[in-house]
Write a protein that holds these residues in place. Structure first.
Motif, PDB file in Angstrom:
ATOM      1  N   ALA A   5       0.822  -1.211   0.000  1.00 56.29           N
ATOM      2  CA  ALA A   5       0.000   0.000   0.000  1.00 56.29           C
ATOM      3  C   ALA A   5       0.854   1.257   0.000  1.00 56.29           C
ATOM      4  O   ALA A   5       0.402   2.319  -0.430  1.00 56.29           O
ATOM      5  CB  ALA A   5      -0.924   0.004   1.214  1.00 56.29           C
ATOM      6  N   GLY A   6       2.086   1.155   0.485  1.00 50.77           N
ATOM      7  CA  GLY A   6       2.957   2.320   0.542  1.00 50.77           C
ATOM      8  C   GLY A   6       3.876   2.459  -0.643  1.00 50.77           C
ATOM      9  O   GLY A   6       4.761   3.321  -0.642  1.00 50.77           O
ATOM     10  N   ASP A   7       3.671   1.667  -1.690  1.00 51.66           N
ATOM     11  CA  ASP A   7       4.520   1.722  -2.875  1.00 51.66           C
ATOM     12  C   ASP A   7       4.180   2.962  -3.693  1.00 51.66           C
ATOM     13  O   ASP A   7       3.014   3.211  -4.027  1.00 51.66           O
ATOM     14  CB  ASP A   7       4.309   0.456  -3.710  1.00 51.66           C
ATOM     15  CG  ASP A   7       5.391   0.265  -4.763  1.00 51.66           C
ATOM     16  OD1 ASP A   7       6.006   1.269  -5.177  1.00 51.66           O
ATOM     17  OD2 ASP A   7       5.608  -0.896  -5.182  1.00 51.66           O
ATOM     18  N   THR A   8       5.214   3.748  -4.048  1.00 47.56           N
ATOM     19  CA  THR A   8       4.982   4.959  -4.838  1.00 47.56           C
ATOM     20  C   THR A   8       4.555   4.643  -6.270  1.00 47.56           C
ATOM     21  O   THR A   8       4.196   5.555  -7.018  1.00 47.56           O
ATOM     22  CB  THR A   8       6.243   5.828  -4.866  1.00 47.56           C
ATOM     23  OG1 THR A   8       7.342   5.056  -5.356  1.00 47.56           O
ATOM     24  CG2 THR A   8       6.571   6.349  -3.475  1.00 47.56           C
ATOM     25  N   ALA A   9       4.599   3.356  -6.658  1.00 50.02           N
ATOM     26  CA  ALA A   9       4.128   2.977  -7.997  1.00 50.02           C
ATOM     27  C   ALA A   9       2.631   3.228  -8.151  1.00 50.02           C
ATOM     28  O   ALA A   9       2.115   3.235  -9.278  1.00 50.02           O
ATOM     29  CB  ALA A   9       4.447   1.509  -8.270  1.00 50.02           C
ATOM     30  N   TRP A  10       1.932   3.431  -7.048  1.00 49.63           N
ATOM     31  CA  TRP A  10       0.516   3.796  -7.125  1.00 49.63           C
ATOM     32  C   TRP A  10       0.342   5.140  -7.832  1.00 49.63           C
ATOM     33  O   TRP A  10      -0.720   5.412  -8.398  1.00 49.63           O
ATOM     34  CB  TRP A  10      -0.084   3.880  -5.722  1.00 49.63           C
ATOM     35  CG  TRP A  10      -0.299   2.571  -5.036  1.00 49.63           C
ATOM     36  CD1 TRP A  10       0.455   2.034  -4.035  1.00 49.63           C
ATOM     37  CD2 TRP A  10      -1.346   1.622  -5.280  1.00 49.63           C
ATOM     38  NE1 TRP A  10      -0.046   0.821  -3.636  1.00 49.63           N
ATOM     39  CE2 TRP A  10      -1.159   0.545  -4.389  1.00 49.63           C
ATOM     40  CE3 TRP A  10      -2.415   1.565  -6.160  1.00 49.63           C
ATOM     41  CZ2 TRP A  10      -1.990  -0.568  -4.353  1.00 49.63           C
ATOM     42  CZ3 TRP A  10      -3.259   0.475  -6.130  1.00 49.63           C
ATOM     43  CH2 TRP A  10      -3.046  -0.575  -5.233  1.00 49.63           C
ATOM     44  N   ILE A  11       1.354   5.993  -7.758  1.00 50.39           N
ATOM     45  CA  ILE A  11       1.239   7.335  -8.341  1.00 50.39           C
ATOM     46  C   ILE A  11       1.500   7.246  -9.840  1.00 50.39           C
ATOM     47  O   ILE A  11       2.623   7.394 -10.316  1.00 50.39           O
ATOM     48  CB  ILE A  11       2.216   8.324  -7.679  1.00 50.39           C
ATOM     49  CG1 ILE A  11       2.061   8.304  -6.160  1.00 50.39           C
ATOM     50  CG2 ILE A  11       1.987   9.735  -8.209  1.00 50.39           C
ATOM     51  CD1 ILE A  11       3.013   9.211  -5.422  1.00 50.39           C
ATOM     52  N   THR A  12       0.477   6.948 -10.591  1.00 52.07           N
ATOM     53  CA  THR A  12       0.573   6.873 -12.039  1.00 52.07           C
ATOM     54  C   THR A  12       0.573   8.293 -12.626  1.00 52.07           C
ATOM     55  O   THR A  12       0.209   9.264 -11.943  1.00 52.07           O
ATOM     56  CB  THR A  12      -0.618   6.092 -12.605  1.00 52.07           C
ATOM     57  OG1 THR A  12      -1.826   6.805 -12.275  1.00 52.07           O
ATOM     58  CG2 THR A  12      -0.674   4.695 -12.027  1.00 52.07           C
ATOM     59  N   PRO A  13       0.981   8.461 -13.883  1.00 52.83           N
ATOM     60  CA  PRO A  13       0.910   9.795 -14.502  1.00 52.83           C
ATOM     61  C   PRO A  13      -0.490  10.394 -14.452  1.00 52.83           C
ATOM     62  O   PRO A  13      -0.641  11.602 -14.244  1.00 52.83           O
ATOM     63  CB  PRO A  13       1.358   9.521 -15.944  1.00 52.83           C
ATOM     64  CG  PRO A  13       2.251   8.323 -15.840  1.00 52.83           C
ATOM     65  CD  PRO A  13       1.656   7.479 -14.766  1.00 52.83           C
TER      66      PRO A  13
END
Length: 576
Positions: A171-179
């Protein structure tokens, strides 16, 4: 701007009316925990606070929210309650834990220090969790969420575009922040409609939301833990590892066995991570209550939050965490339209009283200041128009509702505004009596009067602010209009009355001291135009008793220094 809102939005040409003048909708709710248990008295009060936050977040002002008996809550809303407002009222109160992925300045305008505030948090397993929103937790009780906004209205508060095959495991992975999510975050503001709908975001998707003040916006990861794991939250004075008191108020949280295990894993992952990925957020109804920084592994299920707390703000946050952790269902028992408790007849009576008071001010101004009284009338008209436009604007953009108490605040302000003009005109008259020319008297009188006006209006505004903070219901409406009209008074006298008076002083009518101008030096008792012309010795009267009296009066009005100078000149003349 109001005209633009009328033709392109839902603005109106008149301020919206409150419950006592317009009537509205009354909804009776029954509150119970999702497990079917009865809601205790303190939990019911917290439920009232939660509903008030939701109603205020919908842009509804002057709503009345009270308890009825031990299980029911009465909600009275001005006008017709729309479907979105009803959904917010009926929804359960859910507290979640989400990791912080990033943050930024939340409002559309610049707010210095927002990022520094967001970085201020810290946490340990004993009593060392700092809270970036700690100073403002009390605001959540009053429903400090913003109303409708302009920028970012089309940005959703969560991202539905993620490919299921590329969803990160943590849940804390910055990969969640998509363009796409980053673009939405950049366009997002805390006063947007999307911010109001943040509580409807799915638990398994990242969320864009704000803190209670609207100063900081966040991208939060999916829910890692729900608030039901909190068994208790209390405000207490913090202690060190040796048991000594720190003298600072903290919020001590206790979790159940499931929460202890899950939070231990969360704290282990966050501790030592780079900022802001070392922060976690307590989210109630889609709003961040607190986003502290993890400073230690917390394995005993007893984290605490510390910061710049007072006893009251710590207790407020503790209640939000404790009762927000107990999902409460609100079922509608009844919904009915209610008529205005006062009605338009009482509003008309109040306006009539204000009009009578205004006419008395006009009559007094005309009698006391002659033609100069027209400037008082013009200034009052400008102040009235400006106040009306501001109330209409706030009604459109912030959900303000005008109540009879608010009308009373406007009527009271007429006296304050007229008093400012009287102070200004009397200072000009005093300067004329002292021998100043009309133009010099205006400038001299303005410098003296404006200090007095600022002091008087400053006291009135401070009283209005304190009353607005401490009061509830219609009294807030009185305080709001009183404070608003006080600011309008300063603006009008500084940017309208004084400039117009300066222009009038240059006209022949006022420079000649016309008897009907209200600034006739002879009628005001001015016996000379300046001090320097009386530096000559006062000789015996040759022009009759009237001239002798004028010279005697002039000598009487001289200062001590002028008299000494006159005597010195006379002595020098005798010696020569």
């Amino acid at each position: 701007m109001i005209a633009y809102g009328v033709f392109n939005s839902n603005a109106t040409w008149t301020p919206k009316l409150a419950l006592d003048l317009q009537g509205g909708t009354q909804v009776l709710l029954a509150a119970e925990q999702t497990g079917g248990e009865a809601v205790a008295g303190d939990q019911l009060q917290q439920a009232v606070s939660i509903i008030r936050q939701r109603v205020d977040a919908a842009g509804v002002s002057e709503a009345e929210i009270t308890t009825q008996g031990n299980q029911h809550i009465s909600v009275s809303i001005p006008g017709k309650a729309d479907e979105a407002t009803m959904q917010r009222i009926e929804a359960s109160a859910n507290l979640d834990f989400r990791p912080v992925l990033t943050y930024g300045i939340g409002a559309g305008s610049e707010q210095a220090g927002a990022e520094e505030s967001a970085e201020a948090g810290a946490a340990t397993g004993e009593a060392e969790t700092a809270d970036p929103a700690a100073d403002d937790t009390a605001a959540a009780e009053d429903g400090s969420a913003e109303g409708e906004g302009a920028e970012g209205d089309e940005a959703e508060a969560y991202d539905e575009t993620l490919d299921p095959e590329t969803i990160p495991e943590s849940a804390g992975d910055t990969a969640w922040i998509t363009p796409a999510l980053q673009e939405k975050f950049d366009a997002f503001t805390c006063d947007s409609d999307a911010a109001l709908d943040a509580g409807n975001a799915p638990a398994d998707r990242p969320l864009i939301t704000c803190d209670d003040t609207g100063a900081v916006k966040y991208i939060l990861g999916p829910v890692e833990l729900d608030g039901s794991v909190i068994t208790d939250a209390v405000a207490q004075v913090g202690t060190t590892s040796t048991g000594a008191s720190t003298g600072e108020w903290v919020v001590q949280i206790t979790m159940d066995k499931k929460g202890t295990e899950a939070f231990g894993k969360i704290s282990t992952r966050l501790f030592g991570a780079a900022e802001p990925q070392n922060q976690f957020a307590f989210v109630l109804d889609g709003r961040v209550l607190s986003a502290p920084t993890m400073q230690a592994q917390i394995l005993d299920g007893r984290p605490s939050i510390s910061g710049q707390f007072t006893q009251e703000s710590a207790a407020a946050l503790a209640d939000q965490l404790k009762f927000g952790a107990l999902p409460i269902d609100f079922s509608v028992q009844s919904q009915e339209d209610i008529s205005a408790t006062l009605g338009t007849s009482q509003l008309a009576a109040g306006l009539l009283a204000g009009l009578i008071g205004l006419l008395l001010v006009v009559v007094y101004s005309a009698f006391q200041y002659r033609a100069l009284g027209s400037l008082t009338i013009a200034s009052l008209v400008v102040a009235g128009i400006l106040t009306y436009l501001l109330l209409t604007f706030f009604s459109w953009r912030q959900g303000y509702r005008l109540s009879l108490a608010g009308v009373a605040g406007i009527i009271v302000a007429v006296g304050f505004t007229a008093d400012s003009f009287i102070v200004y005109f009397e200072r000009i008259r005093d300067a004329l009596r002292d021998g100043f020319s009309i133009e010099s008297a205006v400038e001299h009188g303005w410098k003296r009067a404006f200090r007095t006006v600022l002091a008087s209006d400053g006291v009135n505004f401070l009283a209005a602010v304190i009353l607005f903070i401490l009061a509830v219901g219609n009294v807030k409406g009185f305080a709001f209009t009183l404070g608003l009209t006080t600011l309008v008074d300063v603006i009008v006298i500084a940017f309208f009355t004084h400039p117009i008076m300066t222009l009038l002083a240059r006209t022949r009518f006022y420079q000649g001291g016309h008897p009907f101008s209200g600034l006739d030096p002879q009628k005001l008792g001015a016996v000379y135009r300046g001090r320097m012309q009386f530096r000559e010795p006062v000789v015996a009267s040759q022009g009759g008793k009237k001239n002798a009296r004028s010279q005697a009066e002039a000598a009487r009005r001289q200062t001590i220094a002028e008299r000494k100078a006159l005597m010195a000149d006379a002595s020098a003349g005798k010696e020569s």
